[in-house]
Motif scaffolding. Structure first.
Motif, mmCIF file in Angstrom:
data_model
loop_
_atom_site.group_PDB
_atom_site.id
_atom_site.type_symbol
_atom_site.label_atom_id
_atom_site.label_comp_id
_atom_site.label_asym_id
_atom_site.label_seq_id
_atom_site.Cartn_x
_atom_site.Cartn_y
_atom_site.Cartn_z
ATOM 1 N N ILE A 108 -45.580 -9.440 21.357
ATOM 2 C CA ILE A 108 -45.257 -8.851 19.854
ATOM 3 C C ILE A 108 -46.663 -8.087 19.789
ATOM 4 N N VAL A 109 -48.075 -9.046 19.892
ATOM 5 C CA VAL A 109 -49.063 -8.473 19.741
ATOM 6 C C VAL A 109 -49.468 -7.875 20.806
ATOM 7 N N GLN A 110 -49.050 -6.985 22.437
ATOM 8 C CA GLN A 110 -49.675 -6.261 22.590
ATOM 9 C C GLN A 110 -48.939 -5.059 22.253
ATOM 10 N N ILE A 111 -47.312 -5.105 22.174
ATOM 11 C CA ILE A 111 -46.856 -4.076 21.861
ATOM 12 C C ILE A 111 -46.979 -4.027 20.607
ATOM 13 N N ARG A 112 -47.889 -4.274 19.131
ATOM 14 C CA ARG A 112 -48.740 -4.123 18.347
ATOM 15 C C ARG A 112 -49.329 -2.994 18.776
ATOM 16 N N ASN A 113 -50.080 -3.456 19.787
ATOM 17 C CA ASN A 113 -51.589 -2.678 20.031
ATOM 18 C C ASN A 113 -51.161 -1.434 20.790
#
Length: 391
Positions: free
Chosen positions: A23-28
């Protein structure tokens, strides 16, 4: 100068199987696209659509002005724990003492402490799947093994029978989340009773996540610790993040009896030594929020849910109405059977950000998580983008 390699330095092996959140990677990725000037429809998040209410913020400000900036007891301020005891009795039918409640850095710290408290290397934990993404890593970080229990299969074949099918002699705990993230499923009282009966029969500990307790649209929210014989074998983690829009405050708590509470206290003491003092005063204020205000926000979520579901089903992305939380979890095999591919296509072609179902466990494959804790206008824009892309 070239870096010198030190041959004897390595990380602890228990972290080898612990990853970082997709999810953090998608947010980035979303932030990067917006940095390029692109409009992105953000349905990948998990934060309330409203801001922290002013009266809660003012309580923290007042605490600062009043110099409430010193160490608090690591388990939490006594007035806060007293208020939590009253809330648990009134809303969850969980009867605890102030010694059986501990304030934590969000619900996630409560869950971390729970798994660390009860799991040994080589233990197994039954995890209803699909599940909130960090759960498997929290179990693995305790050097135990998460065993996925397909929730849909359990509902079809019987909760107790399915738990028995997936259990092993090394099983020590069950992770139980209702309402569920990502599916929005809400376990019924009868299903909670089946889980309880299995836990009692097998002498298992139940680790409970009730982050979305106030967001139930159909049915009722049942705290499994309130059932006969369960309080002494249950650790329940709660958070202020969803009900009060306090995600960034890192405010949560856990309730458990001994011997669990002593373990929870040790882990909190030697990690964070408690929650920031002014935040605890904000938590006390939050607990005075009238139930009518909470109910009104729940209806706002229901409107968003119904609007998004109508749009998803109109374009052939079938989705049953989630009974709780603020996520839709439609089948997206029409776009791609691989949920990561489907998410990438939607993001790149329609500029709609979602979360691949596979990150929530194998049972999430073929689905995407759409978060509808956003404005009505944002949902309308997303539905319009879906129609243009899929029609």
């Amino acid at each position: 100068m070239a870096a010198t390699k030190v041959s004897g330095i390595r990380l602890a092996k228990r972290l080898d199987e612990v990853g970082f959140s997709d999810i953090v990677q998608i947010r980035n990725k979303v932030m990067s696209m917006r940095g390029e000037g692109l409009q992105v429809h953000s349905l990948h998040g998990g934060e309330p659509f409203f801001e922290t209410p002013d009266e809660i913020k003012f309580a923290a400000v007042k605490a600062l002005v009043d110099n409430q900036t010193h160490y608090a007891p690591s388990s939490g301020l006594m007035p806060l724990r007293q208020a939590l005891v009253a809330k648990l009795a009134a809303k969850n039918n969980i009867h605890a003492t102030t010694d059986e409640v501990i304030v934590t850095m969000g619900g996630s710290q409560g869950l971390y402490c729970a798994f660390q408290s009860v799991l040994d290397p080589g233990d197994d934990a039954l995890v209803f799947s699909p599940y909130w993404t960090p759960i498997a890593d929290l179990v693995t970080g305790a050097q135990a093994r998460p065993l996925s229990v397909p929730t849909i299969t359990a509902r079809r074949n019987g909760i107790r029978n399915t738990l028995e099918q997936f259990s092993t002699p090394q099983t020590r705990a069950i992770y139980y989340n209702t309402p569920q993230n990502p599916s929005g499923l809400v376990f019924t009282r009868a299903e909670a009773e089946e889980v309880a009966a299995f836990a009692i029969e097998r002498d298992l500990i139940v680790i409970v996540d009730e982050a979305y307790e106030d967001l139930v649209y159909e049915g009722e929210h049942v705290s499994i610790a309130s059932l006969p014989g369960m309080a002494q074998r249950t650790i329940t983690a709660f958070t202020f993040s969803k009900t009060y829009a306090m995600t960034g405050w890192r405010a949560g708590y856990a309730v458990a009896k001994e011997p669990f509470m002593t373990a929870l206290r040790k882990i909190v003491l030697y990690s964070t030594n408690g929650v920031t003092t002014p935040v605890q005063y904000a938590m006390i204020q939050a607990l005075t929020t009238p139930e009518s205000h909470i109910a009104a926000r729940r209806e706002e979520y229901r409107k968003r849910r119904d609007l998004l579901l109508a749009g998803l089903n109109e374009v052939g992305l079938h989705c049953e109405p989630p009974a709780g939380a603020f996520y839709a979890f439609p089948n997206v095999e029409k776009i791609s059977k691989n949920s990561r591919t489907a998410a990438q296509i939607l993001l790149e072609k329609a500029h709609i950000a979602t979360i691949p179902g596979s990150v929530f466990g194998a049972q999430g494959e073929g689905h995407l998580r759409f978060g509808y804790a956003i404005t009505i206008k944002e949902i309308e824009d997303c539905v319009e983008a879906l129609h243009k892309f899929i029609a």
